[in-house]
Design a protein around this motif. Structure first.
Motif, PDB file in Angstrom:
ATOM      1  N   TYR A   1      13.807   3.499  -2.704  1.00  0.00           N
ATOM      2  CA  TYR A   1      14.801   3.673  -1.591  1.00  0.00           C
ATOM      3  C   TYR A   1      14.078   3.774  -0.569  1.00  0.00           C
ATOM      4  CZ  TYR A   1      17.966   4.201  -5.638  1.00  0.00           C
ATOM      5  OH  TYR A   1      18.681   4.820  -7.193  1.00  0.00           O
ATOM      6  N   PHE A   2      14.414   3.193   0.405  1.00  0.00           N
ATOM      7  CA  PHE A   2      13.828   3.533   1.674  1.00  0.00           C
ATOM      8  C   PHE A   2      15.253   4.726   2.668  1.00  0.00           C
ATOM      9  CE2 PHE A   2      11.057   0.316  -0.001  1.00  0.00           C
ATOM     10  CZ  PHE A   2      10.444   0.787   1.521  1.00  0.00           C
TER      11      PHE A   2
ATOM     12  N   GLU B   1       5.841   4.383   7.675  1.00  0.00           N
ATOM     13  CA  GLU B   1       4.638   4.100   6.307  1.00  0.00           C
ATOM     14  C   GLU B   1       5.264   3.473   5.700  1.00  0.00           C
ATOM     15  OE1 GLU B   1       1.128   7.002   4.564  1.00  0.00           O
ATOM     16  OE2 GLU B   1       2.888   7.750   5.995  1.00  0.00           O
ATOM     17  N   MET B   2       6.377   3.929   4.727  1.00  0.00           N
ATOM     18  CA  MET B   2       6.410   3.040   3.950  1.00  0.00           C
ATOM     19  C   MET B   2       6.893   1.822   3.992  1.00  0.00           C
ATOM     20  SD  MET B   2       9.060   5.654   2.150  1.00  0.00           S
ATOM     21  CE  MET B   2       9.963   4.699   0.640  1.00  0.00           C
ATOM     22  N   GLN B   3       7.461   1.320   4.907  1.00  0.00           N
ATOM     23  CA  GLN B   3       7.622   0.234   5.387  1.00  0.00           C
ATOM     24  C   GLN B   3       6.290  -0.812   5.756  1.00  0.00           C
ATOM     25  OE1 GLN B   3      10.313  -0.994   5.229  1.00  0.00           O
ATOM     26  NE2 GLN B   3      12.364  -0.375   5.900  1.00  0.00           N
ATOM     27  N   ASN B   4       5.410   0.118   5.881  1.00  0.00           N
ATOM     28  CA  ASN B   4       4.382  -0.929   6.052  1.00  0.00           C
ATOM     29  C   ASN B   4       4.029  -1.543   4.836  1.00  0.00           C
ATOM     30  OD1 ASN B   4       3.988  -0.663   8.960  1.00  0.00           O
ATOM     31  ND2 ASN B   4       3.399   0.698   9.206  1.00  0.00           N
ATOM     32  N   LEU B   5       3.720   0.387   3.024  1.00  0.00           N
ATOM     33  CA  LEU B   5       3.000  -0.206   2.499  1.00  0.00           C
ATOM     34  C   LEU B   5       4.279  -1.294   2.186  1.00  0.00           C
ATOM     35  CD1 LEU B   5       2.200   2.958   0.972  1.00  0.00           C
ATOM     36  CD2 LEU B   5       1.056   0.973   1.273  1.00  0.00           C
ATOM     37  N   ARG B   6       5.478  -1.594   2.019  1.00  0.00           N
ATOM     38  CA  ARG B   6       6.298  -2.195   1.675  1.00  0.00           C
ATOM     39  C   ARG B   6       6.103  -4.126   2.048  1.00  0.00           C
ATOM     40  NH1 ARG B   6      10.447  -5.790   2.635  1.00  0.00           N
ATOM     41  NH2 ARG B   6      10.935  -4.550   5.206  1.00  0.00           N
ATOM     42  N   SER B   7       5.455  -3.699   3.403  1.00  0.00           N
ATOM     43  CA  SER B   7       5.222  -5.322   3.668  1.00  0.00           C
ATOM     44  C   SER B   7       3.997  -5.524   2.460  1.00  0.00           C
ATOM     45  CB  SER B   7       5.458  -5.708   5.496  1.00  0.00           C
ATOM     46  OG  SER B   7       5.978  -4.843   5.311  1.00  0.00           O
ATOM     47  N   ALA B   8       3.156  -4.927   3.066  1.00  0.00           N
ATOM     48  CA  ALA B   8       1.556  -5.418   1.836  1.00  0.00           C
ATOM     49  C   ALA B   8       1.954  -5.620   1.098  1.00  0.00           C
ATOM     50  CB  ALA B   8       0.772  -4.284   2.118  1.00  0.00           C
TER      51      ALA B   8
ATOM     52  N   LEU C   1       3.671   3.784  -2.374  1.00  0.00           N
ATOM     53  CA  LEU C   1       4.530   3.197  -2.375  1.00  0.00           C
ATOM     54  C   LEU C   1       5.452   4.507  -2.343  1.00  0.00           C
ATOM     55  CD1 LEU C   1       6.537   1.925  -0.308  1.00  0.00           C
ATOM     56  CD2 LEU C   1       7.054   0.600  -2.331  1.00  0.00           C
ATOM     57  N   LYS C   2       5.614   4.619  -4.595  1.00  0.00           N
ATOM     58  CA  LYS C   2       5.943   5.184  -5.174  1.00  0.00           C
ATOM     59  C   LYS C   2       5.803   6.923  -5.170  1.00  0.00           C
ATOM     60  CE  LYS C   2       7.690   4.147  -8.864  1.00  0.00           C
ATOM     61  NZ  LYS C   2       8.303   3.313 -10.392  1.00  0.00           N
ATOM     62  N   LEU C   3       4.806   7.095  -4.794  1.00  0.00           N
ATOM     63  CA  LEU C   3       4.564   8.375  -4.858  1.00  0.00           C
ATOM     64  C   LEU C   3       4.927   9.036  -2.805  1.00  0.00           C
ATOM     65  CD1 LEU C   3       2.713  10.489  -5.152  1.00  0.00           C
ATOM     66  CD2 LEU C   3       0.380   9.400  -4.054  1.00  0.00           C
ATOM     67  N   LEU C   4       4.781   8.249  -1.870  1.00  0.00           N
ATOM     68  CA  LEU C   4       5.400   8.222  -0.405  1.00  0.00           C
ATOM     69  C   LEU C   4       6.869   8.256  -0.811  1.00  0.00           C
ATOM     70  CD1 LEU C   4       3.789   6.177   1.845  1.00  0.00           C
ATOM     71  CD2 LEU C   4       4.337   8.750   2.096  1.00  0.00           C
ATOM     72  N   GLU C   5       7.474   7.629  -1.542  1.00  0.00           N
ATOM     73  CA  GLU C   5       9.470   7.570  -1.245  1.00  0.00           C
ATOM     74  C   GLU C   5       9.181   9.154  -2.655  1.00  0.00           C
ATOM     75  OE1 GLU C   5      12.308   5.587  -4.809  1.00  0.00           O
ATOM     76  OE2 GLU C   5      10.199   5.891  -5.380  1.00  0.00           O
ATOM     77  N   ARG C   6       8.589   9.332  -2.941  1.00  0.00           N
ATOM     78  CA  ARG C   6       8.640  10.411  -3.927  1.00  0.00           C
ATOM     79  C   ARG C   6       8.938  11.574  -3.312  1.00  0.00           C
ATOM     80  NH1 ARG C   6       4.322  12.342  -8.691  1.00  0.00           N
ATOM     81  NH2 ARG C   6       3.269  13.067  -6.714  1.00  0.00           N
TER      82      ARG C   6
ATOM     83  N   ASP D   1      12.097  13.918  -1.984  1.00  0.00           N
ATOM     84  CA  ASP D   1      12.361  15.433  -2.985  1.00  0.00           C
ATOM     85  C   ASP D   1      11.852  16.240  -1.994  1.00  0.00           C
ATOM     86  OD1 ASP D   1      11.881  14.387  -5.278  1.00  0.00           O
ATOM     87  OD2 ASP D   1       9.341  14.965  -5.391  1.00  0.00           O
ATOM     88  N   ASP D   2      11.697  16.029  -1.044  1.00  0.00           N
ATOM     89  CA  ASP D   2      11.744  17.359   0.699  1.00  0.00           C
ATOM     90  C   ASP D   2      13.014  16.992   0.928  1.00  0.00           C
ATOM     91  OD1 ASP D   2      10.978  18.663   2.221  1.00  0.00           O
ATOM     92  OD2 ASP D   2      10.213  17.163   3.303  1.00  0.00           O
TER      93      ASP D   2
END
Length: 418
Positions: free
Chosen positions: A5-6, A133-140, A230-235, A239-240
């Motif tokens: 999720y973004f 940052e998540m979007q950059n990882l998503r592109s990668a 990516l999933k770690l950043l999302e989590r 969570d926050d």
């Protein structure tokens, strides 16, 4: 498929500003103002104020928020009723009266509410940085996943060439052994040279296939590392956000429970609903509905279930803002209840629908029109949809009583037939 999720942090902030933050702020303000004093309270006036407050929850996409404001409404009206019943003095200004003024100040004008925000500006900017940052990882990850799909196809091609040359080599050896007694030494040498050449080519193709498979395994590792990051950043981000939303909802519910338990024992039926309300589930639902979805398959799990020869499924990315824009431009199909309500409104304001009305054939048989059904005497015509304002109706007709029904448009009078 796995899903990341973004969250649209600005949409979430806006929703909480107009709903969750309003709910929590009102509940907390009421808790501060309530005390043991009782007096008369204008019930009808507070009802009108509550109706204004209900405008904050007119969003069917968030039934969880609707329930929060429903509980708040029931709690306030119940406490007001208890104050009315217990009040014996009309001279002293009541606590309920002060609470009503507080409601009026908070709710009477939508722009006058200044709720305590769930997310301040600094927190919002931090969230947005994480989302970027998540979007950059998503592109990668998207690039790696597509490269993995292409490499999978290259592995198929390389392996098919190995199988092809293995079959050629096997056929050549069988042919050479079968014809060894019949061929001269010169022809046998030519066959042996051909077999040696095929073996060399096969070895080269095997090496190419191994290199291709090795590159595929390398891409698998890179894809997994990027996906996990990516999933770690999302989590961490979710969570926050979930914690802050849950905390504000929980604070409002605690204030409601305090008011219910100290001010009245009438609303014992509301307390179970307050206790049963799942704050975390409500927060998760809001986050899910206000987030873009990035869906993909884990290559390892997919191949374990389907095998290597099945192509990896494509990635799907559903952008929340783009999806909302399409929804606004192309509204979803109405439910039966909405259709009925709309029909009722149309009947009251615009249309008077005529049903089971027969056309007078003697009025329509004189003239015909190519775009309308030609009416002749003896035909059975029945209108199904028509309006008083329109000269055209829609219905079915029969050329005679035993013939099949046919549908078409009819002119309700002869004036418009040319």
């Amino acid at each position: 498929m796995d899903c990341v999720y973004f969250p649209d942090i600005y949409s979430i902030s806006s929703v909480t500003h107009r709903t969750i933050d309003v709910f929590a702020t009102i509940s907390e303000s009421l808790e501060v103002n309530f005390n043991s004093e009782t007096a008369d309270f204008p019930r009808e006036q507070i009802k009108s104020v509550m109706h204004k407050m209900m405008a904050y929850r007119q969003n069917t996409e968030f039934p969880e928020i609707n329930k929060l404001f429903y509980l708040l409404t029931e709690m306030v009206l119940g406490v007001v009723g208890a104050h009315e019943t217990a009040s014996n003095s009309r001279t002293k200004k009541s606590v309920a009266g002060r609470i009503q003024n507080k409601f009026v100040k908070l709710i009477s004008l939508s722009d006058s509410i200044l709720p305590i925000p769930t997310f301040d500006q600094i927190k919002t900017e931090e969230y947005q940085t994480q989302i970027d940052e998540m979007q950059n990882l998503r592109s990668a990850h998207t690039y790696l996943y597509k490269d993995l799909q292409r490499q999978q196809e290259m592995c198929w091609i390389a392996n098919s060439k190995v199988q092809k040359y293995e079959l050629c080599l096997k056929t050549a050896k069988l042919s050479r052994n079968h014809l060894a007694d019949k061929l001269s030494s010169k022809h046998l040498k030519a066959r042996d040279d051909s077999i040696t050449q095929l073996q060399t080519t096969l070895n080269y193709k095997i090496q190419k296939a191994e290199d291709s498979n090795q590159r595929y395994q390398t891409l698998l590792t890179k894809e997994k590392v990027t996906r996990n990051a990516l999933k770690l950043l999302e989590r961490d981000l979710l969570d926050d956000i979930r914690f802050n939303l849950t905390d504000r909802i929980h604070s409002g519910l605690l204030s409601m429970k305090y008011i219910l338990t100290t001010q009245t024992n009438i609303l014992y039926e509301v307390l179970p609903h307050v206790d049963d309300f799942d704050c975390r589930l409500a927060a998760e639902s809001i986050i899910e509905k206000l987030s873009s979805k990035y869906q993909f398959s884990s290559p390892q799990e997919f191949q374990a279930a389907n095998g290597f020869k099945v192509k990896l499924p494509d990635i799907q990315y559903v952008n929340y803002k783009f999806d909302m824009q399409i929804t606004k431009e192309q509204p979803s199909e109405l439910t039966n209840e909405q259709r009925n309500n709309n029909n009722t409104n149309c009947q009251d304001n615009q249309f008077n629908f005529v049903s089971n009305t027969y056309v007078k054939t003697k009025d329509l048989s004189k003239k015909t029109n190519e775009c309308l059904v030609k009416i002749k005497e003896g035909m059975i015509v029945k209108l199904k949809v028509a309006t008083d304002e329109s000269e055209v109706a829609f219905g079915w007709y029969k050329t005679n009583p035993w013939s099949q029904k046919r549908w078409g448009f009819f002119c309700k009078s002869t004036e418009n037939l040319n």
